[in-house]
Enzyme design. Structure first.
Site, PDB file in Angstrom:
ATOM      1  N   GLY A 182      -3.664   2.069   3.822  1.00 58.23           N
ATOM      2  CA  GLY A 182      -2.251   2.100   3.481  1.00 58.23           C
ATOM      3  C   GLY A 182      -1.599   0.767   3.801  1.00 58.23           C
ATOM      4  N   CYS A 183      -0.480   0.503   3.150  1.00 54.85           N
ATOM      5  CA  CYS A 183       0.177  -0.805   3.328  1.00 54.85           C
ATOM      6  C   CYS A 183       0.715  -0.982   4.750  1.00 54.85           C
ATOM      7  CB  CYS A 183       1.274  -0.985   2.284  1.00 54.85           C
ATOM      8  SG  CYS A 183       2.481   0.366   2.194  1.00 54.85           S
ATOM      9  N   HIS A 184       1.479  -0.006   5.244  1.00 51.96           N
ATOM     10  CA  HIS A 184       1.993  -0.111   6.615  1.00 51.96           C
ATOM     11  C   HIS A 184       0.841  -0.153   7.611  1.00 51.96           C
ATOM     12  CE1 HIS A 184       6.185   0.536   5.523  1.00 51.96           C
ATOM     13  NE2 HIS A 184       5.863   1.627   4.872  1.00 51.96           N
TER      14      HIS A 184
END
Length: 310
Positions: free
Chosen positions: A114-116
């Site tokens: 995921g990006c975060h």
């Protein structure tokens, strides 16, 4: 023979971004589904089983079902959803973390981060591995993202006639159960999940993830300068993660500074008592499609940075 690639869910934000990075490449063959059949399970299954590698750019339940449609032992899968990021049998697609590149190279199933989580893990995971950050440390992290991270619906909301609240940063995930928390905790080797605060703002893409540390609670009580040296050594030789020297940043860091790029920059700032580890990346680049293409390159034996925006 060129490897055949199929993007299941190409019409979504991540799928389109992956396609953009692959469309001009001459070393692969992109398989395309007929527009009227893009939701037809039988046709999708045919293409997935023809492909050497499939990207899944789907909601979690749809991604789990798509995996079941692959009935051979040849097709490799990169899943961009949350569905398999802590699942047994899936390699976690963050090659720069210690030992992960080897697992990816030997894998048939790779979960794209995921990006975060990518921004968080870039700083936190090495410090846990190095024995500096205790597994039960009460970590705090906030992460600013562009609105493209919310998909087509949020993009339309921001790019249409805005309501007043869309002009300012908006904190969300207020129940502290953001969907990236399980992978952030597990992939960093933590026993306690961080207190994580995501924030969406009025710009298209870009991400700034900040991990905050009290140095006196870390093993060895390192200074910010010590932590920078540790991370710099950890990522030495990595093409897509760079630790920036202390003199190479302004007094402020813009969350969209890496928009359009597929690499990640780490900034370590602070003093003898407190430290900020700041990851700057593109939420659609190293935080999504760029990472997916990087993992594809590894799985298929291409140059790791081929087709990436650097």
């Amino acid at each position: 023979m060129k490897p055949k690639i199929y993007i299941d869910g190409q019409e979504g934000t991540t799928g389109l971004q992956i396609y953009d990075r692959l469309a001009a490449r001459e070393d692969i063959e992109l398989l395309a589904i007929e527009g009227e059949l893009r939701k037809d399970e039988t046709r999708r299954a045919q293409l997935m089983n023809q492909a050497d590698l499939v990207f899944l750019c789907l909601p979690d339940d749809a991604a789990r079902r798509a995996v079941e449609l692959v009935d051979n032992h040849r097709t490799k899968i990169i899943d961009a959803s949350t569905a398999h990021r802590t699942a047994p049998g899936w390699a976690y697609g963050f090659p720069e973390l210690r030992g992960r590149r080897g697992r990816i190279l030997g894998a048939r199933r790779v979960a794209n981060p995921g990006c975060h989580a990518t921004g968080f893990l870039a700083g936190a995971a090495p410090l846990v591995e190095l024995g500096v950050l205790p597994e039960d440390y009460p970590l705090t992290c906030y992460s600013l993202t562009g609105y493209s991270g919310g998909g087509k619906k949020m993009i339309a909301q921001y790019e249409g006639e805005k309501t007043a609240d869309l002009y300012s940063p908006r904190t969300y995930g207020l129940d502290l159960n953001h969907k990236h928390l399980p992978e952030m905790t597990a992939q960093a080797g933590l026993r306690l999940p961080p207190v994580f605060c995501p924030i969406v703002d009025n710009y298209y893409k870009g991400m700034e993830t900040v991990v905050m540390l009290h140095n006196g609670l870390l093993r060895g009580k390192p200074t910010a300068a010590d932590i920078q040296e540790m991370l710099d050594a950890y990522y030495d030789g990595q093409a897509l993660v760079q630790v920036m020297p202390s003199g190479e940043s302004p007094g402020q860091l813009a969350a969209n500074a890496m928009a359009g790029r597929d690499d990640l920059r780490l900034y370590v700032r602070g003093n003898e008592e407190r430290t900020l580890v700041i990851a700057l990346l593109d939420n659609l680049g190293k935080g999504a499609a760029g990472a997916a293409v990087q993992n594809m390159n590894l799985l298929l034996g291409f140059e790791e940075t081929a087709g990436l925006n650097l």
